[in-house]
Scaffold this active site. Sequence first.
Site, mmCIF file in Angstrom:
data_model
loop_
_atom_site.group_PDB
_atom_site.id
_atom_site.type_symbol
_atom_site.label_atom_id
_atom_site.label_comp_id
_atom_site.label_asym_id
_atom_site.label_seq_id
_atom_site.Cartn_x
_atom_site.Cartn_y
_atom_site.Cartn_z
ATOM 1 N N GLY B 106 0.783 -1.224 0.000
ATOM 2 C CA GLY B 106 0.000 0.000 0.000
ATOM 3 C C GLY B 106 0.809 1.266 0.000
ATOM 4 O O GLY B 106 0.255 2.367 -0.127
ATOM 5 N N ASN B 137 0.773 3.013 -6.440
ATOM 6 C CA ASN B 137 -0.361 3.316 -5.560
ATOM 7 C C ASN B 137 -0.740 4.789 -5.528
ATOM 8 O O ASN B 137 -1.745 5.154 -4.921
ATOM 9 C CB ASN B 137 -0.075 2.843 -4.134
ATOM 10 C CG ASN B 137 -0.010 1.333 -4.055
ATOM 11 O OD1 ASN B 137 -0.787 0.634 -4.712
ATOM 12 N ND2 ASN B 137 0.919 0.813 -3.269
ATOM 13 N N ASP B 233 -3.807 -10.952 -9.597
ATOM 14 C CA ASP B 233 -4.949 -10.048 -9.412
ATOM 15 C C ASP B 233 -4.781 -8.824 -10.307
ATOM 16 O O ASP B 233 -5.325 -7.766 -10.027
ATOM 17 C CB ASP B 233 -5.083 -9.622 -7.944
ATOM 18 C CG ASP B 233 -3.858 -8.858 -7.474
ATOM 19 O OD1 ASP B 233 -3.884 -8.346 -6.344
ATOM 20 O OD2 ASP B 233 -2.863 -8.771 -8.230
ATOM 21 N N HIS B 236 -0.459 -7.691 -8.713
ATOM 22 C CA HIS B 236 0.631 -8.379 -8.016
ATOM 23 C C HIS B 236 1.095 -9.590 -8.811
ATOM 24 O O HIS B 236 0.310 -10.258 -9.476
ATOM 25 C CB HIS B 236 0.176 -8.804 -6.615
ATOM 26 C CG HIS B 236 -0.160 -7.638 -5.750
ATOM 27 N ND1 HIS B 236 -1.456 -7.283 -5.474
ATOM 28 C CD2 HIS B 236 0.631 -6.716 -5.129
ATOM 29 C CE1 HIS B 236 -1.453 -6.200 -4.707
ATOM 30 N NE2 HIS B 236 -0.208 -5.833 -4.494
#
Lengths: 228, 259
Positions: B106, B137, B233, B236
């Site tokens: 994150g 991010n 996903d 990743h």
Amino acid sequence: MVKMHPCTKPLPVEDPDGDQRWMSIHNRFLSETREKDADVIFIGDSILQALQHTDIWNELFAPLHCLNFGIHRDLIQNVLWRIQNGELDNVRPKAVVLHVGTNNHQNTPEEIVDGITEIINSIKEKLPDVYIVVPSLLPRGQHPNVIRDKINLVNEILKSRLPIIPKVELIAIDKGFIQPDGTISHHDMHDYLLLTNAGSKKAFEPVHELLLQLLNEGEPEKDLTPSE
Amino acid sequence: MAESTHSIANHRCDNSNSRVNDAAAAADDNRLAEEMNNPCVIPARPEDVVGDKRWESMHKRYVTEARTSEPEVVFIGDSIVQQLQFSTIWTEKINSLHCLNFGIGGDRVEYVLWRILNGEFEFNVPIKAVVVFVGTNNTDCTPHEVFEGLLEIVRAVKSKLGGVAIVLPTLLPRGQNPNPYRERNDHVNTFLLDKFENPANAEPGLTENVHVVRIHGGIVQGDQTISHHVMHDYLHLTDSGYAKIFEPVHSKLMQILKN
């Protein structure tokens, strides 16, 4: 501040990053139900998704013909939506492992359990004969904190509510993570949330044992769950 | 002597004379104003929304590791760095180069910047290479903002570790299908390659010994999709994804460590 939705209202994930990944993953899961036979379907949040990348998944769960429908960051409402929108259609598993709730930190313990119960009802609507395995929620954070307290309460309420529902097996997997000094080791949870190989063995070997029994179509042995 | 364009950021960090003395290009007023509005150049910590202080715990653990380990290579960045440590290419190849992994899931550019300036780069041994991989991010920032943030990180690393080799892998595409964030990351990569590979853009105190490594090619397929066999996903990496995509980083590190 916007009031949090109750956990019983199904919600897809709005596209927070603008790249539609959640919907892509959901659609891929739908394809998998059409292409693969599964005896066990795991459905839930970050913990289950991360589990798929540990050694224990390949060693213990893959041989049982499992599908992993875990999505990182999923809320109870998101899992509910996914079940009501196809992820348990076109499949006839013998067991569903349900593990979600840790990301609903803005909800009360009662709301969380209401949500989990709603998911169980949805699963039973889709698959009336399936066994539903519900591992208890895991503690998180290196040191004692309010979210651990909330999770404890959720597990307490689950203990009183779930055993009376037929074909639902609540299994405690949260023991052995909090050390005597109150801390969680990064050898068990590398970021104090997601399980390492060692941590996933500790938590999910009991789940594997239970699944073996259920898949052999017996009722589980009475003292499988470690005593309190 | 012209002050660094990032004088605003200077005041928020521990005093570093080398930055004030940077022979950076003089900033005009517009650009300075722009920088003041760029969150990527201002070191910051995330808010603990959940209340379990996990980010702080990880930061403290990394500070301790920096102080007590004897690494030669340090990786710092977001979840893609963090998860790298569980991959086969890490355990079989990269980690034998004596590495530390300071990835946090994150993380945004400004959080990594904060971590570098607040203890994670206080080592007791000379470091031979630093790999910085963050930016995906910062979905609410423009490519230019992310790029300037990465430059600020490079400056921060140099302020702590002098002339250490810095490896910047290019940002990866994301999402199963074409989307604005693929283009956004691509633009950042264009800025990085132009800055660090074009001799005309050389900037003393900033561009020396910085190696941009191209890792973003070969991921998007002919039909413009990304396969879940490479990114499980669509963000990743799978184990085989890591093996293919981080091999150039491994090669670059081997090159650097040989010299």
